[in-house]
Design a protein around this motif. Structure first.
Motif, short mmCIF file in Angstrom:
data_model
loop_
_atom_site.label_atom_id
_atom_site.label_comp_id
_atom_site.label_asym_id
_atom_site.label_seq_id
_atom_site.Cartn_x
_atom_site.Cartn_y
_atom_site.Cartn_z
N GLU B 58 -116.30 14.82 71.58
CA GLU B 58 -115.04 14.65 70.86
C GLU B 58 -115.23 13.95 69.51
O GLU B 58 -114.62 14.32 68.52
CB GLU B 58 -114.09 13.82 71.74
CG GLU B 58 -112.64 13.97 71.35
CD GLU B 58 -111.74 13.30 72.38
OE1 GLU B 58 -111.09 12.31 72.01
OE2 GLU B 58 -111.74 13.75 73.55
N TYR B 66 -116.62 21.06 64.94
CA TYR B 66 -115.51 20.13 64.81
C TYR B 66 -115.78 18.86 65.62
O TYR B 66 -116.24 18.98 66.74
CB TYR B 66 -114.23 20.81 65.34
CG TYR B 66 -112.99 19.97 65.23
CD1 TYR B 66 -112.22 19.97 64.08
CD2 TYR B 66 -112.60 19.15 66.29
CE1 TYR B 66 -111.06 19.19 63.99
CE2 TYR B 66 -111.46 18.37 66.20
CZ TYR B 66 -110.70 18.39 65.04
OH TYR B 66 -109.59 17.62 64.95
N PRO B 67 -115.52 17.65 65.13
CA PRO B 67 -114.91 17.28 63.85
C PRO B 67 -115.92 17.06 62.72
O PRO B 67 -115.62 16.35 61.76
CB PRO B 67 -114.18 15.99 64.19
CG PRO B 67 -115.05 15.34 65.23
CD PRO B 67 -115.70 16.46 66.00
N THR B 69 -118.51 15.35 62.20
CA THR B 69 -119.02 14.01 61.89
C THR B 69 -120.48 14.08 61.46
O THR B 69 -120.91 13.37 60.54
CB THR B 69 -118.88 13.09 63.13
OG1 THR B 69 -117.58 13.24 63.65
CG2 THR B 69 -119.15 11.64 62.76
N ARG B 304 -114.86 13.25 59.52
CA ARG B 304 -114.14 13.29 60.80
C ARG B 304 -112.62 13.19 60.58
O ARG B 304 -111.85 13.91 61.19
CB ARG B 304 -114.64 12.17 61.71
CG ARG B 304 -114.00 12.20 63.08
CD ARG B 304 -114.86 11.51 64.12
NE ARG B 304 -114.81 10.07 64.01
CZ ARG B 304 -115.77 9.24 64.45
NH1 ARG B 304 -116.87 9.74 65.00
NH2 ARG B 304 -115.64 7.95 64.34
N ALA B 307 -111.18 16.50 59.07
CA ALA B 307 -111.13 17.57 60.07
C ALA B 307 -109.91 17.38 60.97
O ALA B 307 -109.14 18.33 61.22
CB ALA B 307 -112.42 17.58 60.90
N LYS B 308 -109.71 16.15 61.43
CA LYS B 308 -108.58 15.89 62.32
C LYS B 308 -107.25 16.10 61.60
O LYS B 308 -106.31 16.67 62.15
CB LYS B 308 -108.64 14.46 62.85
CG LYS B 308 -109.73 14.23 63.89
CD LYS B 308 -109.60 12.81 64.43
CE LYS B 308 -110.79 12.42 65.28
NZ LYS B 308 -110.79 10.95 65.54
N LYS B 311 -106.54 19.83 61.16
CA LYS B 311 -106.24 20.53 62.40
C LYS B 311 -104.92 20.02 62.99
O LYS B 311 -104.02 20.81 63.31
CB LYS B 311 -107.37 20.30 63.40
CG LYS B 311 -107.21 21.13 64.67
CD LYS B 311 -108.41 20.95 65.57
CE LYS B 311 -108.28 21.88 66.79
NZ LYS B 311 -109.50 21.83 67.60
N GLU B 312 -104.81 18.70 63.12
CA GLU B 312 -103.67 18.15 63.86
C GLU B 312 -102.41 18.04 63.00
O GLU B 312 -101.32 18.35 63.46
CB GLU B 312 -104.05 16.78 64.45
CG GLU B 312 -105.10 16.92 65.55
CD GLU B 312 -105.80 15.61 65.88
OE1 GLU B 312 -105.29 14.55 65.46
OE2 GLU B 312 -106.86 15.67 66.55
N GLU B 319 -111.76 27.09 60.59
CA GLU B 319 -112.62 25.89 60.59
C GLU B 319 -113.02 25.48 59.17
O GLU B 319 -113.25 24.31 58.90
CB GLU B 319 -113.87 26.14 61.43
CG GLU B 319 -113.57 26.19 62.92
CD GLU B 319 -114.58 25.41 63.74
OE1 GLU B 319 -115.78 25.52 63.44
OE2 GLU B 319 -114.16 24.68 64.67
N MET B 322 -111.12 22.81 57.70
CA MET B 322 -111.30 21.46 58.27
C MET B 322 -112.58 20.79 57.79
O MET B 322 -112.82 19.62 58.06
CB MET B 322 -111.35 21.55 59.81
CG MET B 322 -110.17 22.29 60.41
SD MET B 322 -110.47 22.59 62.17
CE MET B 322 -109.38 23.99 62.45
#
Lengths: 134, 557
Positions: B58, B66-67, B69, B304, B307-308, B311-312, B319, B322
């Protein structure tokens, strides 16, 4: 009687946007008990002189990092002379090559502070200069 | 033994170790309180207890997943090294063209154009406010004629070009497209970046022209024009670099940059674009400062968070939307005029942090930049520094080599948390544009800059050669000398262009631009037409100044 506060105009002359140094110096001078007027960016020599006379300052601090100092600072000195105001102390901060530095000092700039100078150097210089002039 | 038992065992062992440490400290106290540039204390040592909450898939995942990092590509530098891209430009288009060709001959892989201040602020070289500034901090470009010379003999399908241009970005992009067209290049074969990031100009860099909301409109026009016409171009480089140079901390650099990015995304969505249409072409630009590990963690955290967010918050599906792709430059403000050769070492460590942080392209500063624009020899040393990192020391041989380090992962989490706190605060204020108009961001940066300076003066922060280890009698260096005749020649050239062009065509194009600016029609096609008719940068920006007005700076001190 309380001592009169030293009045300083801190100005960004020319088009460059590097105002970190100018703002840090302005804040340090204020913390040292001086009255500081900060002009913001993109001032012409004419605007600097006008503001200095209007605000009745004893010191003008000009910040410039664009390399245009040889074109922009001499007009300030000249206009101050024309207005019988060469008693205003002009100091300069920025990236100023040695040979230009010598020229500016010969023509009326009291001191030039290049990278690495401290705000306490600048404060000490101003205080000493003002004391001498009184 | 279960994970839980293991943790208990480590905790016990740590307690015992700490007792030993107390004894050592009694005899020999530590040198000082250690802290990050962002102010947070740095612990004596980091251990598995700091990573208890870390979820590999995660939070980190594999490179290219993803994400992101650990990096945006699965193989990172094993496939291709970062683009070595030195920011250059001074004097006339001829002089800068020569420097570009020199750098390409020395193995540089991309171009990066520095423009002079009149160009950046939309004034022609013969404008009264251009006095003393023509060709000083970059190259003077007034018309397409200058851009033709700048890119002469440089095959635009083989290099990518980054242009540090913001308020008049549309005009310079149009000039570049016109030159490419003259070279016979199809628009999907040219690549590059315009900085086009106006929001940071108001808070950190100063080359704004129009007010924020009008500027945002031009930027969105560029985004939508690019989707149709120049699909491989990076339409913006959202920049933390200058925010950091203005004195922010590492956390503020990422927070304010990403808040600006959110504002651009929201503006484009409001104008009716789909997020996955334009978001893959957003790129970023960060600073590589002196606190080595904090910087590495900063780059990882930025990836990170972005990306979040995409997406969120924005519901991106692609992708590529992101992936935070970024350019890095070493920190100009850390260069010293005293003992300038020491800058070579500073730059090397900063550059290494960018590589360990997974940058896509890199500029290394030259040792003499606290004194003047860099000489050719100094620029060569700076480029060679990147080549040593890329080819000699193995730093690029495995992806994200510091991933999993107790310290780095802890720092990455910490920076992410602090950045999100700032972003929430800016959201509460009403977004980045609002926060800038209220002076919030300016004041935050200023406070950090002042703090930094006070630390130097109190010797809490050591700057080698400045407040410690000083030497007297500096060695003179060979500095770059500017040709004083450049400015005059540039003024003559613009006069010639004005006399030799078809005046009717220029007037028509400018009239078309004015109408578009006054309505909600996209301004970009009209700018392109004006540029091709050899309208000057000052004329084009002049029309926009009349329609949009000019920004009046907020004095926040």
């Amino acid at each position: 009687m309380a001592e009169k506060k030293v009045r300083v105009l801190v100005g960004k002359i020319g088009l460059d946007g590097h105002d970190r140094g100018a703002k840090v110096v302005a804040q340090a001078l204020r913390d040292a008990g001086m009255e500081v007027i900060y002009t913001g960016l993109r001032q012409t020599p004419e605007q600097i002189v006008e503001a200095a006379l209007q605000e009745d300052v004893q010191v003008i601090g000009l910040s410039i990092l664009s390399g245009a100092h040889m074109q922009l600072i001499p007009p300030v000195l000249e206009m101050l002379r024309d207005q019988d105001s060469s008693d205003i102390v002009v100091i300069v901060g920025g990236i100023i090559p040695k040979e230009d530095l010598a020229y500016l000092k010969e023509n009326g700039v009291a001191e030039v502070f290049t990278p690495g100078s401290t705000t306490s150097d600048i404060i000490a210089f101003i205080n000493k200069k003002i004391e001498q002039d009184q | 033994m279960s994970d839980h038992d293991k943790i208990d065992e480590i905790k016990k062992a740590k307690e015992a170790w700490q007792q030993q440490v107390e004894k050592v400290i009694e005899k020999r106290p530590e040198r000082k309180d250690f802290k990050l540039d962002s102010g947070e204390p740095v612990e004596r040592v980091y251990d598995p207890l700091d990573m208890e909450k870390l979820d590999y898939i995660e939070d980190l995942n594999w490179p290219g997943e993803y994400p992101f990092t650990r990096g945006i590509q699965p193989t990172m530098y094993r496939g291709r090294l970062w683009t070595m891209r030195q920011y250059a430009g001074f004097g006339s288009a001829e002089e800068t063209n020569q420097r570009f060709r020199y750098l390409l001959d020395q193995g540089q892989t991309g171009l990066s154009v520095a423009f002079d201040l009149p160009t950046q602020i939309g004034y022609d070289s013969d404008h009264p406010l251009a006095r003393g500034e023509v060709g000083k901090v970059g190259v003077a470009i007034d018309t397409l004629a200058d851009m033709e010379i700048l890119m002469d003999n440089i095959p635009l399908d083989q290099v990518t070009t980054s242009m540090t241009i913001n308020a008049p970005a549309a005009v310079l992009l149009a000039m570049y497209m016109a030159v490419a067209e003259k070279q016979g290049m199809p628009m999907d074969k040219i690549g590059g970046t315009i900085q086009n990031d106006i929001l940071k100009e108001y808070v950190a860099r100063g080359t704004y022209i129009f007010p924020p909301r009008e500027s945002m409109r031009i930027i969105v026009d560029i985004f939508s024009f690019a989707v149709e016409n120049i699909p491989t171009w990076n339409t913006i480089s959202i920049s933390g670099y200058h925010i950091r140079e203005a004195g922010s901390t590492a956390v503020q650099e990422v927070a304010f940059t990403l808040s600006n990015a959110i504002a651009y995304v929201e503006a484009a969505l409001e104008a009716g674009l789909e997020v996955d249409q334009f978001a893959p072409r957003l790129s970023f630009f960060f600073n590589a400062h002196s606190n080595f590990f904090e910087e590495i963690a900063k780059f990882r955290a930025a990836r990170r968070i972005w990306a979040k967010l995409m997406k969120e918050r924005f519901g991106a599906k692609n992708e590529r939307s992101m992936m935070l792709r970024f350019h890095t430059q070493t920190a100009g403000s850390t260069l010293t005029a005293q003992q300038p050769d020491v800058n070579i070492m500073r730059v090397a460590y900063q550059a290494l942090s960018a590589v360990l942080g997974g940058t896509q392209s890199l500029h290394t500063n030259s040792r003499d930049e606290a004194l003047a624009l860099p000489s050719e020899h100094s620029v060569l040393l700076a480029l060679r520094t990147q080549q040593v990192i890329g080819y000699e020391i193995g730093a690029a041989d495995t992806v994200d080599p510091l991933g999993g380090s107790y310290f780095i992962e802890n720092l990455t989490d910490h920076i992410e948390g602090e950045v999100m706190r700032y972003i929430e605060r800016i959201d509460e204020i009403g977004g980045a544009v609002e926060a800038i108009e209220k002076g919030f961001i300016q004041k935050e940066i200023q406070a950090s800059a002042y703090e930094y300076q006070k630390e130097i003066e109190a010797q809490e922060r050591v700057v080698v050669g400045v407040n410690k280890f000083q030497t007297s009698g500096e060695q003179p260096m060979d500095l770059l000398k500017m040709d004083p005749a450049t400015s005059q020649r540039q003024v003559e050239r613009i006069k010639e262009v004005r006399l030799s062009r078809d005046q009717g065509k220029v007037s028509d194009a400018l009239q078309g631009l004015r109408k578009a600016a006054q309505s909600d029609e996209n301004v970009m096609p009209h700018i392109l037409e004006a540029v091709k008719a050899y309208a000057t940068l000052g004329e084009i920006c002049g029309v926009l100044r009349e329609v949009f007005g000019e920004y009046q700076q907020q004095i926040t001190i």
